[in-house]
Design an enzyme around this catalytic site. Structure first.
Site, PDB file in Angstrom:
ATOM      1  N   TYR A 193     -13.305  -5.610  -4.129  1.00 41.59           N
ATOM      2  CA  TYR A 193     -14.571  -5.087  -4.617  1.00 41.59           C
ATOM      3  C   TYR A 193     -15.745  -5.943  -4.151  1.00 41.59           C
ATOM      4  CZ  TYR A 193     -18.038  -2.678  -7.425  1.00 41.59           C
ATOM      5  OH  TYR A 193     -19.129  -1.973  -7.817  1.00 41.59           O
TER       6      TYR A 193
ATOM      7  N   LYS B 146       0.036 -10.537   7.306  1.00 40.27           N
ATOM      8  CA  LYS B 146       0.201  -9.149   7.739  1.00 40.27           C
ATOM      9  C   LYS B 146      -1.172  -8.622   8.113  1.00 40.27           C
ATOM     10  CE  LYS B 146       1.290  -4.445   6.344  1.00 40.27           C
ATOM     11  NZ  LYS B 146       1.532  -3.493   5.221  1.00 40.27           N
TER      12      LYS B 146
ATOM     13  N   SER C 179       0.829  -1.205   0.000  1.00 35.61           N
ATOM     14  CA  SER C 179       0.000   0.000   0.000  1.00 35.61           C
ATOM     15  C   SER C 179       0.862   1.254   0.000  1.00 35.61           C
ATOM     16  CB  SER C 179      -0.924  -0.008   1.221  1.00 35.61           C
ATOM     17  OG  SER C 179      -1.774  -1.133   1.199  1.00 35.61           O
TER      18      SER C 179
ATOM     19  N   TYR D 211      -2.582 -10.764   3.346  1.00 36.05           N
ATOM     20  CA  TYR D 211      -2.592  -9.364   3.762  1.00 36.05           C
ATOM     21  C   TYR D 211      -4.013  -8.993   4.157  1.00 36.05           C
ATOM     22  CZ  TYR D 211      -1.451  -4.302   3.145  1.00 36.05           C
ATOM     23  OH  TYR D 211      -1.250  -2.956   3.299  1.00 36.05           O
TER      24      TYR D 211
END
Length: 303
Positions: free
Chosen positions: A108, A163, A45, A134
């Site tokens: 989404y 994570k 990110s 993640y």
């Protein structure tokens, strides 16, 4: 590969025209490796992974892998909107020389745990590398439940850890309780620096950190102190928290982090892909933030 310690979620430096600044990226990696980080994470990110096409992703990974030169592992972000996209990015990461891949769930659409499990199995098949899952529910609206993490730990040995970019440390303890009795080697790391002590005291293995681009020494010292059970870990945490307001320089946080890194001389400029660069107010705030830091936070040669 063991996911533990302090892993910077790398910024992606850009030129004034928005192209990838490969020399600056290589220099950032070199500096972080010399400061004794345990691994690096490109295209997460913090690295603006959503903004780069497949060709650019490959080039970013090739630059990072070459700069690392086998000194620490490279955990490549491979997330995409769909399983097919994520698998394509996983194959690119493997070809570029990444040691493992980091993947979000499909985005989404909200889907079942079974569907997410199949997604990560497909990613492992495509990558031929260890997979770190993640969990970033504030961005995906698709949390990785303890039951899903448990199933991955039991049934998919190629998934080596998770994570957790979650605000609640209870989610970290729940993940540990769900996985560790079945896979003692299953790594759990946090994505939020303020939770590092609580997460590691609970049994987590470390952190993947965006702040490590700007204050690597403080974060390396904190994680090392916690790993070694040193009594001065609280002082290291206070030092990190004194800089935690870097996340408040902009919304979203990436332009502010880039502006702070540029103000400290860690990257040449603060440009990011969503526009030409941070607004002047962000640059001014980052300059003031950097000026207020202790001298030890300024760029210096690693000891």
């Amino acid at each position: 590969m063991k996911l533990s310690g302090l892993w910077p979620a790398l910024l992606t430096p850009l030129t004034e025209d928005g192209a990838i600044d490969h020399p600056a990226l290589a220099a950032l990696v070199e500096d972080l490796v010399r400061r004794r980080v345990d691994g690096v994470v490109p295209l997460g990110s913090t690295g603006e992974f959503t903004e780069f096409n497949a060709t650019e992703r490959r080039a970013i990974l090739e630059t990072v892998v070459a700069a690392v030169d086998h000194r620490v592992p490279v955990l490549a972000g491979v997330s995409g909107l769909s399983t097919a996209d994520t698998c394509d990015h996983s194959r690119i990461a493997a070809e570029a020389g990444a040691d493992a891949v980091l993947a979000l769930p499909p985005m989404y659409w909200k889907v079942s745990d079974d569907r997410i499990f199949d997604h990560f199995v497909s990613v492992a098949d495509a990558a031929g590398r260890p997979v770190v899952v993640y969990d970033f529910p504030s961005m995906t609206a698709q949390p990785l439940t303890p039951a899903l993490l448990q199933k991955l730990a039991i049934e998919e040995p190629r998934v080596i850890g998770a994570k957790l970019t979650v605000r609640d440390v209870v989610a970290v303890t729940a993940a540990l309780a769900a996985t560790r009795p079945h896979r003692p080697d299953f790594s759990i790391v946090t994505g939020f620096e303020d939770l590092i002590p609580a997460a590691m005291w609970a049994g987590a293995d470390g952190a993947i950190s965006g702040m490590a681009n700007v204050i690597p020494d403080e974060l390396v010292a904190l994680v090392n102190a916690l790993e070694e059970g040193k009594p001065d870990s609280a002082g290291h945490h206070r030092a990190v928290m004194a800089d935690f307001d870097v996340y408040g320089l902009s919304a979203p946080a990436i332009p502010g982090i880039k502006a702070a890194a540029a103000a400290l001389g860690r990257i040449p400029r603060a440009h990011w892909r969503l526009d030409a660069g941070p607004e002047a107010s962000v640059l001014d705030a980052a300059a003031a933030w950097a000026a207020a830091r202790k001298p030890s936070n300024q760029r210096k040669d690693a000891a």
